[in-house]
Write a protein that holds these residues in place. Structure first.
Motif, PDB file in Angstrom:
ATOM      1  N   MET A  75      -2.739  -0.994   1.756  1.00  0.00           N
ATOM      2  CA  MET A  75      -1.293  -0.765   1.794  1.00  0.00           C
ATOM      3  C   MET A  75      -0.531  -2.085   1.923  1.00  0.00           C
ATOM      4  O   MET A  75       0.467  -2.302   1.232  1.00  0.00           O
ATOM      5  N   ALA A  76      -1.002  -2.960   2.806  1.00  0.00           N
ATOM      6  CA  ALA A  76      -0.319  -4.235   3.027  1.00  0.00           C
ATOM      7  C   ALA A  76      -0.368  -5.107   1.772  1.00  0.00           C
ATOM      8  O   ALA A  76       0.626  -5.757   1.433  1.00  0.00           O
ATOM      9  N   ARG A  77      -1.506  -5.116   1.084  1.00  0.00           N
ATOM     10  CA  ARG A  77      -1.600  -5.894  -0.158  1.00  0.00           C
ATOM     11  C   ARG A  77      -0.618  -5.375  -1.206  1.00  0.00           C
ATOM     12  O   ARG A  77       0.043  -6.151  -1.894  1.00  0.00           O
ATOM     13  N   ALA A  78      -0.518  -4.062  -1.333  1.00  0.00           N
ATOM     14  CA  ALA A  78       0.414  -3.479  -2.309  1.00  0.00           C
ATOM     15  C   ALA A  78       1.855  -3.842  -1.953  1.00  0.00           C
ATOM     16  O   ALA A  78       2.621  -4.269  -2.820  1.00  0.00           O
ATOM     17  N   ALA A  79       2.224  -3.685  -0.699  1.00  0.00           N
ATOM     18  CA  ALA A  79       3.593  -4.008  -0.278  1.00  0.00           C
ATOM     19  C   ALA A  79       3.872  -5.504  -0.431  1.00  0.00           C
ATOM     20  O   ALA A  79       4.952  -5.893  -0.890  1.00  0.00           O
ATOM     21  N   SER A  80       2.903  -6.340  -0.073  1.00  0.00           N
ATOM     22  CA  SER A  80       3.084  -7.791  -0.199  1.00  0.00           C
ATOM     23  C   SER A  80       3.253  -8.220  -1.649  1.00  0.00           C
ATOM     24  O   SER A  80       3.982  -9.169  -1.939  1.00  0.00           O
ATOM     25  N   SER A  81       2.587  -7.529  -2.553  1.00  0.00           N
ATOM     26  CA  SER A  81       2.672  -7.902  -3.965  1.00  0.00           C
ATOM     27  C   SER A  81       4.065  -7.652  -4.541  1.00  0.00           C
ATOM     28  O   SER A  81       4.388  -8.152  -5.619  1.00  0.00           O
TER      29      SER A  81
END
Length: 189
Positions: free
Chosen positions: A156-162
């Motif tokens: 989830m964090a990787r998706a939001a950070s992207s």
């Protein structure tokens, strides 16, 4: 000439019918920027609240236009459940949440842990935990704490950070991700 047997559709019914026919045809973007800035697409939020038992599956943006009634329903859904205070949620936060969900290609809804927080609720949470900011973006309607059953905190964090569009906090110990529309930054494990 009008037919007396014609059926009247509400805006919500019409949007639901539109969503059912167009979601399968909606483009999948490999980057959030394409989703956030693309034209000719839709934006949708699927969430539930374990606190209130409420669920929402709302198309709130179609081809460059926010749908006022849908945005108002999202504002109410993301209210401070402790006080029932409602604040307008920053649409940039909605967009980040929708883009991250789209990037993960998830079908299950987010579990909303915290959206808007009243000053009273934020003060109470600060008294219990050092991890709650005094000037939290939750107070401004600019943040959400979310969980997704089918994805890990890291996914989830990787998706939001992207999305490169706001703050992303990883709270692995509590199994949630904070997303906000503030300055681009990351924290947590």
């Amino acid at each position: 000439m009008t037919d007396s047997s014609s059926v009247s559709f509400s805006r919500r019914a019409l949007l639901g019918a539109f969503a059912a026919t167009t979601l399968t045809a909606a483009p999948t973007y490999s980057k959030a920027a394409g989703f956030l800035k693309g034209s000719g697409d839709i934006r949708r939020l699927k969430m539930y609240s374990a606190r209130t038992g409420e669920k929402i599956d709302m198309i709130y943006w179609i081809e460059g236009n926010y749908i006022k009634d849908a945005v108002n329903e999202i504002n109410y859904f993301m209210r401070d459940w402790r006080t029932n205070d409602v604040k307008n949620i920053d649409m940039r936060t909605m967009d980040i949440m929708a883009a991250a969900h789209n990037l993960m290609d998830a079908n299950d809804p987010y579990m909303l842990l915290s959206g808007y927080r009243s000053p009273k609720t934020n003060a109470m949470l600060r008294a219990r935990s050092s991890g709650v900011a005094k000037n939290s973006r939750h107070l401004r309607g600019q943040a959400a704490d979310l969980r997704l059953a089918s994805r890990s905190v890291n996914q989830m964090a990787r998706a939001a950070s992207s999305c490169h569009a706001g703050g992303v906090g990883r709270y692995s110990g509590s199994n949630f991700v904070h997303m906000d529309c503030g300055p681009v930054r990351t924290w947590g494990r």
